[in-house]
Design an enzyme around this catalytic site. Structure first.
Site, PDB file in Angstrom:
ATOM      1  N   ARG A  27      26.462 -26.129   3.737  1.00  0.00           N
ATOM      2  CA  ARG A  27      27.656 -26.468   2.967  1.00  0.00           C
ATOM      3  C   ARG A  27      28.070 -27.929   2.979  1.00  0.00           C
ATOM      4  O   ARG A  27      28.965 -28.307   2.255  1.00  0.00           O
ATOM      5  CB  ARG A  27      28.824 -25.594   3.455  1.00  0.00           C
ATOM      6  N   ARG A  36      24.812 -22.046  -4.276  1.00  0.00           N
ATOM      7  CA  ARG A  36      25.517 -20.946  -3.585  1.00  0.00           C
ATOM      8  C   ARG A  36      26.470 -20.219  -4.527  1.00  0.00           C
ATOM      9  O   ARG A  36      26.587 -19.002  -4.467  1.00  0.00           O
ATOM     10  CB  ARG A  36      26.288 -21.528  -2.396  1.00  0.00           C
TER      11      ARG A  36
END
Ligand code: CP3
Length: 342
Positions: A27, A36
């Site tokens: 992330r 994602r």
């Protein structure tokens, strides 16, 4: 073409030290977040070969890391064993906690994880030949702690109690995990993984006899099965937080490298394990988050304590708040002697 990571894993010192980072695909990268968003959930993401291959390659493309690590998770094997696993945003993994009476009811269906092998082969096709592709699984004890506790746990007390009070059931569960993890790794190697890594992330706080039974023995089984299948790729073990137990691990388990968590004094570790076994690690991930002179000093500290065959890495994973500029700076520092830290 030679891969510097493979050279190190054959026991040679290579300078500058090859570098990659645990959780390098994740992330902190905007390009990861973009992919994602297109996945239904995290598990679906792991089982989507095209998407998983894309994010596996991202850190090599952006940072020129020396290795790519397969994008997947250690908790896919419990799914193949018929357990319910969910990843809940902000909470992490949640599993249906296992009971002693469940142990005999495992149904192993390894075809569930086949998409992962397709990811491996797609990545190997696209990755430069000088770069290493690392496949992985969780260590049986670490995976068992999640299966027993149902989630991550700071003390692992429920799982340790289970091991103390039900040694037979525990041994049986670890054996099932070792056998299925071995099959999982064998297939990853056949699909093109150059190196295999066993993440024993919860190896801390175990009395030595327990460490031997819960960590060393099942890991030995995995490695025997892999070698019996004729797979010769090097294996990295990562008994994170194991303290002095890590020395016995490196001596007794036939690994080609032993990765070290942040707490390990690398110089003394190096001197106590066989010379041909490479080390990997162990920059503090918190220093990477802080950046600036703190990070520069932390990188210098690691560089000053390593010698022999070594792969530069963190002591644990990259977190979402890490600045991209600092990852670049660490890589440049390791390769050229200093970096532009922010
Ligand atoms: O870059 C890489 O390291 C590749 C892939 C990888 C992931 N998980 C992706 C992931 C690897 C090697 C793992 C291993 C893993 N998974 C471990 C062992 C290593 C370690 O970190 O100790 C463990 C304990 C897990 C279990 C797990 N998976 C947890 C506890 C979490 C939640 C924590 C978090 O950061 O949210 C995950 C989710 C997970 N696995 C993410 C990633 C990139 C974050 C998921 C997201 O995008 O929301």
């Amino acid at each position: 073409m030679t891969q510097n990571v493979l050279q190190v894993l054959s026991g040679q010192e290579v300078k500058p030290y090859p570098i990659w980072m645990m959780r390098q695909a994740g992330r902190h990268l905007p390009e990861y977040l973009k992919v994602r968003e297109t996945a239904k959930d995290f598990i679906d993401f792991c089982f989507s070969p095209e998407k998983a291959a894309k994010v596996t390659l991202q850190p090599v493309e952006r940072y020129d890391m020396d290795a790519a690590i397969l994008f997947a998770d250690i908790l896919l094997v419990p799914i193949a064993l018929g357990r319910k696993v969910e990843f809940i945003k902000g909470t992490g993994p949640v599993l249906e906690p296992i009971q002693v009476s469940d142990i005999n009811t495992f149904t192993s269906n390894m075809s569930v994880v086949e998409p992962v092998y397709e990811t491996v082969s797609k990545v190997r096709d696209r990755l430069d030949l000088s770069k290493t592709l690392i496949g992985f699984c969780g260590g049986p004890w670490t995976v068992a702690t999640y299966m027993i506790e149902g989630k991550g746990s700071p003390t692992k007390e429920i799982a340790k109690r289970f091991a103390y009070e039900n040694p037979g059931a525990m041994a049986e569960m670890l054996l099932v995990l070792a056998e299925s993890s071995a099959e999982y790794l064998i297939e990853q190697a056949k699909a093109g993984a150059d190196v295999l890594k066993i993440f024993e992330s919860w190896a801390e706080n175990l009395p030595p006899p327990m460490f031997d039974k819960l960590v060393i023995e099942p890991t030995k089984i995995i490695i025997s099965r892999i070698r019996e299948a004729g797979i010769t790729v090097p294996i990295i073990g990562f008994p994170r937080g194991a303290g002095l137990n890590a020395i016995r691990y490196a001596r007794q388990v036939d690994v080609q490298a032993c990765a070290a968590g942040t707490d390990v004094p690398l110089q003394s570790f190096r001197n106590q394990i066989p010379a041909h076994i490479a080390t990997q690690g162990n920059l503090d991930p918190l220093a990477l988050r802080i950046g600036g002179d703190t990070l520069r000093q932390a990188v210098n500290n690691v560089l000053e304590t390593i010698s022999g065959p070594h792969i530069f890495n963190l002591g644990h994973g990259v977190s979402p708040d890490v600045k991209i500029a600092n990852v670049h700076a660490v890589i440049n520092h390791v390769r050229t002697g200093d970096g532009d830290y922010v």
